[in-house]
Design an enzyme around this catalytic site. Structure first.
Site, PDB file in Angstrom:
ATOM      1  N   GLU A 243       2.099  -7.358  10.589  1.00 27.26           N
ATOM      2  CA  GLU A 243       3.229  -6.819   9.832  1.00 27.26           C
ATOM      3  C   GLU A 243       3.746  -5.525  10.453  1.00 27.26           C
ATOM      4  O   GLU A 243       2.956  -4.712  10.944  1.00 27.26           O
ATOM      5  CB  GLU A 243       2.791  -6.491   8.396  1.00 27.26           C
ATOM      6  CG  GLU A 243       2.514  -7.702   7.525  1.00 27.26           C
ATOM      7  CD  GLU A 243       3.774  -8.288   6.919  1.00 27.26           C
ATOM      8  OE1 GLU A 243       4.887  -7.978   7.402  1.00 27.26           O
ATOM      9  OE2 GLU A 243       3.648  -9.072   5.965  1.00 27.26           O
TER      10      GLU A 243
ATOM     11  N   GLU B 290       4.072 -12.459  11.472  1.00 24.30           N
ATOM     12  CA  GLU B 290       3.074 -12.335  10.417  1.00 24.30           C
ATOM     13  C   GLU B 290       2.115 -13.527  10.366  1.00 24.30           C
ATOM     14  O   GLU B 290       2.466 -14.649  10.702  1.00 24.30           O
ATOM     15  CB  GLU B 290       3.739 -12.227   9.031  1.00 24.30           C
ATOM     16  CG  GLU B 290       4.702 -11.073   8.873  1.00 24.30           C
ATOM     17  CD  GLU B 290       6.129 -11.420   9.253  1.00 24.30           C
ATOM     18  OE1 GLU B 290       7.015 -10.612   8.952  1.00 24.30           O
ATOM     19  OE2 GLU B 290       6.363 -12.497   9.859  1.00 24.30           O
TER      20      GLU B 290
ATOM     21  N   HIS C 141     -12.846   0.923  -3.097  1.00 24.98           N
ATOM     22  CA  HIS C 141     -12.042   1.160  -4.305  1.00 24.98           C
ATOM     23  C   HIS C 141     -10.785   0.283  -4.342  1.00 24.98           C
ATOM     24  O   HIS C 141     -10.090   0.245  -5.352  1.00 24.98           O
ATOM     25  CB  HIS C 141     -11.716   2.657  -4.488  1.00 24.98           C
ATOM     26  CG  HIS C 141     -10.591   3.172  -3.661  1.00 24.98           C
ATOM     27  ND1 HIS C 141     -10.785   3.893  -2.505  1.00 24.98           N
ATOM     28  CD2 HIS C 141      -9.250   3.087  -3.827  1.00 24.98           C
ATOM     29  CE1 HIS C 141      -9.601   4.218  -1.999  1.00 24.98           C
ATOM     30  NE2 HIS C 141      -8.655   3.745  -2.779  1.00 24.98           N
TER      31      HIS C 141
ATOM     32  N   ASN D 270       7.480  -4.325   9.109  1.00 23.99           N
ATOM     33  CA  ASN D 270       8.232  -4.110   7.869  1.00 23.99           C
ATOM     34  C   ASN D 270       7.725  -5.127   6.852  1.00 23.99           C
ATOM     35  O   ASN D 270       7.925  -6.331   7.016  1.00 23.99           O
ATOM     36  CB  ASN D 270       9.729  -4.295   8.118  1.00 23.99           C
ATOM     37  CG  ASN D 270      10.562  -3.962   6.886  1.00 23.99           C
ATOM     38  OD1 ASN D 270      10.150  -4.206   5.760  1.00 23.99           O
ATOM     39  ND2 ASN D 270      11.740  -3.404   7.113  1.00 23.99           N
TER      40      ASN D 270
ATOM     41  N   ASP E 171     -17.428   4.287   0.279  1.00 21.84           N
ATOM     42  CA  ASP E 171     -16.180   3.607  -0.093  1.00 21.84           C
ATOM     43  C   ASP E 171     -15.724   2.674   1.026  1.00 21.84           C
ATOM     44  O   ASP E 171     -14.721   2.912   1.695  1.00 21.84           O
ATOM     45  CB  ASP E 171     -15.113   4.662  -0.413  1.00 21.84           C
ATOM     46  CG  ASP E 171     -13.849   4.069  -1.011  1.00 21.84           C
ATOM     47  OD1 ASP E 171     -13.889   2.897  -1.435  1.00 21.84           O
ATOM     48  OD2 ASP E 171     -12.830   4.783  -1.065  1.00 21.84           O
TER      49      ASP E 171
ATOM     50  N   VAL F  49      10.288  -7.650   5.125  1.00 26.01           N
ATOM     51  CA  VAL F  49      11.133  -8.534   5.931  1.00 26.01           C
ATOM     52  C   VAL F  49      10.243  -9.510   6.696  1.00 26.01           C
ATOM     53  O   VAL F  49       9.196  -9.115   7.205  1.00 26.01           O
ATOM     54  CB  VAL F  49      11.969  -7.696   6.936  1.00 26.01           C
ATOM     55  CG1 VAL F  49      12.770  -8.585   7.880  1.00 26.01           C
ATOM     56  CG2 VAL F  49      12.896  -6.742   6.184  1.00 26.01           C
TER      57      VAL F  49
ATOM     58  N   SER G 287      -4.499   3.602   1.137  1.00 25.68           N
ATOM     59  CA  SER G 287      -5.931   3.429   0.917  1.00 25.68           C
ATOM     60  C   SER G 287      -6.479   2.200   1.609  1.00 25.68           C
ATOM     61  O   SER G 287      -5.848   1.147   1.612  1.00 25.68           O
ATOM     62  CB  SER G 287      -6.231   3.258  -0.564  1.00 25.68           C
ATOM     63  OG  SER G 287      -6.507   4.478  -1.146  1.00 25.68           O
TER      64      SER G 287
END
EC number: 3.4.21.4
Length: 231
Positions: free
Chosen positions: A61, A71, A49, A63, A93, A66, A185
């Site tokens: 990640e 990352e 979905h 935060n 799903d 920031v 999700s």
């Protein structure tokens, strides 16, 4: 209560220890809209979905507002929903996202194992995400964690009569107060180091008698492995 499908929030949880969930990814289309789980250097599992034809996968990640230096931002090369996904009852799903280049695995970015078997009721798991916390003090820009038990099929079916298929399970607390919710999700439910669930749906957030409903990853092992081998 709201039918929370679009995105899902950790309520009653805690800020995860930074980079303690190195499989957790953020799906981004100019903003964070869903979570996901890195299962090997080329593939991410999320919820069907959450489908968008193109998505940027953000790994490493903590935060999400920031730049922390850990990352990796990698665009998708293909996004594959389960062929039997139903948007009507949110069955099957689950979806796979292939990365346009392999992720670099390090302290901050590590895959989570697919399940070797289905976890029984009572198993404690960790669900994580950047969704809405419904708390003024919690910082939803920092990854939130919550420890929840897998509930029995009968408890799950009693909470959502006639709505639970064999591709779903419930986890959380029937008394309410702790749950995943909007913004989480597609994110991981990890039990004993294995990805057992994908945040899928529920009624409201952390409401009594309405635990979270998760896609049951263990029944999709064959589809996941064959799809990853094909593409």
């Amino acid at each position: 209560a709201a039918f929370a499908t679009e995105d899902d929030k950790i309520v009653g949880g805690y800020e995860c220890k930074a980079y303690s969930q190195p499989h957790q990814v953020s799906l981004n289309s100019g903003y964070h809209f869903c979570g996901g789980s890195l299962v090997n250097e080329n593939w991410v599992v999320s919820a069907a979905h959450c489908y968008q034809s193109r998505v940027e996968v953000r790994l490493g990640e903590h935060n999400i507002q920031v730049t922390e230096g850990s990352e990796q931002f990698i665009s998708s090369s293909r996004v594959i929903r389960h062929p039997n996904y139903s948007s009507y009852n949110i069955d099957n799903d689950i979806m796979l996202i292939k990365l346009s280049k392999p992720a670099t695995l390090n302290t901050y970015v590590q895959p989570v194992a697919l399940p070797t078997s289905c976890a029984p009721a009572g198993t404690m798991c960790t669900v994580s995400g950047w969704g809405n916390t419904m708390s003024s003090t919690a910082d939803k820009n920092k990854l939130q964690c919550l420890n929840i038990p897998i509930l029995s099929y009968s408890d799950c079916n009693n909470s959502y009569p006639g709505m639970i298929t064999n591709a779903m399970f419930c986890a959380g607390y029937l008394e309410g107060g702790k749950d995943s919710c909007q913004g989480d999700s597609g994110g991981p439910v990890v039990c004993n180091g294995e990805l057992q669930g994908v945040v899928s749906w529920g009624y409201g957030c952390a409401e009594p008698g309405n635990p979270g409903v998760y896609a049951k990853v263990c029944i999709f092992n064959d589809w996941l492995t064959s799809t990853m081998a094909t593409y």
